[in-house]
Enzyme design. Structure first.
Site, PDB file in Angstrom:
ATOM      1  N   LEU A   1       0.879  -1.158   0.000  1.00 52.62           N
ATOM      2  CA  LEU A   1       0.000   0.000   0.000  1.00 52.62           C
ATOM      3  C   LEU A   1       0.922   1.215   0.000  1.00 52.62           C
ATOM      4  CD1 LEU A   1      -2.600  -0.979   2.759  1.00 52.62           C
ATOM      5  CD2 LEU A   1      -2.981  -0.983   0.287  1.00 52.62           C
ATOM      6  N   ASP A   2       0.636   2.217  -0.840  1.00 57.10           N
ATOM      7  CA  ASP A   2       1.544   3.352  -0.866  1.00 57.10           C
ATOM      8  C   ASP A   2       1.450   4.140   0.434  1.00 57.10           C
ATOM      9  OD1 ASP A   2      -0.634   4.939  -3.216  1.00 57.10           O
ATOM     10  OD2 ASP A   2      -0.449   5.462  -1.113  1.00 57.10           O
ATOM     11  N   ALA A   3       2.380   5.059   0.634  1.00 53.83           N
ATOM     12  CA  ALA A   3       2.483   5.750   1.918  1.00 53.83           C
ATOM     13  C   ALA A   3       1.211   6.513   2.267  1.00 53.83           C
ATOM     14  CB  ALA A   3       3.686   6.686   1.905  1.00 53.83           C
TER      15      ALA A   3
END
Length: 260
Positions: free
Chosen positions: A111-113
């Site tokens: 999951l991206d930041a």
């Protein structure tokens, strides 16, 4: 007679009890009732012995975890944390959430930041591949808060498909949860099995509704539930069984992992 795993294997009811399925007496009843299979074959003899390191066991069609060296953890990843066990740029990573487990765990996909929500951590490489590779069709459910008032026509477009720079893509399901006329944005639920990078954000931008906040609520049979952001827990016996059943039903090709 002593039970020798090397020479004879271990009695099936003892294996089930050790795996936390039920007490040995209840496990015996499950066997007699024909609810237990070993390597796909129903076993009803109480004297049956198996090798837990080799044989596959399921009860009522749900796989049983016999290898106790495997660890399966659910994390509600907060925003601001990158999906890496050791970020080379010094950003907050996942190591802080795995300190209580002795095993070396790895994240399944990313999951991206700026995205929060359900992330699976495990040391089971084969299961991780089945969950992460889009060819297996394991779905993920996201809740996106987006700019603007989303209409039913936009929802239909998401399920019909949109064209992105790396090719067309369609949501498996899309649902409008709320839409405000007063500039409060909209909430959209998207179900996808795609493994493409930042796919939810790109899809919503393509239909004119950029994502403001994004959370993954479900990954295959796993639901985030009430797990607070920044907290991790081991999967329950039922959850582990659901994941292992998925893995046993699938072949394992090589390929990429998903990123959102």
């Amino acid at each position: 007679m002593t039970e020798s795993p090397e020479a004879e294997g271990i009695r099936l009811q003892k294996v089930l009890a050790n795996a936390g399925v039920a007490s040995r007496r209840v496990s015996e009843q499950l066997i007699v009732e024909g609810r237990v299979r070993v390597n796909g074959v129903v076993v009803t003899e109480l004297g049956s012995r198996i090798d837990p390191a080799v044989d596959l066991v399921d009860v009522d069609g749900t796989a049983i975890q016999l290898d106790q060296s495997k660890r399966y953890v659910m994390l509600n990843k907060p925003t601001g944390v990158v999906s890496s066990m050791n970020d080379d740029r010094g950003r907050p990573d996942l190591r802080r959430f795995t300190k209580e487990w002795a095993e070396r765990l790895y994240n399944v996909g990313r999951l991206d930041a700026d995205t929060s929500g359900l992330l699976v951590l495990t040391n089971d490489g084969e299961l991780a591949h089945v969950l992460a590779h889009p060819s297996f069709g394991v779905t993920k459910v996201y809740i996106a808060k987006v700019d603007g008032r989303v209409t039913p026509q936009t929802i239909a477009r998401l399920t019909k498909g949109v064209d992105l720079e790396d090719g067309p893509i369609a949501a498996d399901k899309a649902r409008l949860l709320s839409s405000s006329d007063a500039g409060g944005g909209s909430l959209v639920e998207l179900t996808l099995h795609s493994g493409r990078n930042r796919i939810v954000r790109r899809m919503m931008a393509e239909v004119g509704h950029p994502v403001v906040e994004l959370v993954r609520r479900q990954f295959g049979p796993l639901h985030l539930g009430g797990l607070p952001a920044g907290r991790a827990r081991e999967l329950t016996t039922v959850e582990r069984g659901a994941l292992l059943t998925l893995a046993r039903q699938a072949g394992v090709p090589s390929g990429e992992q998903e990123t959102e």
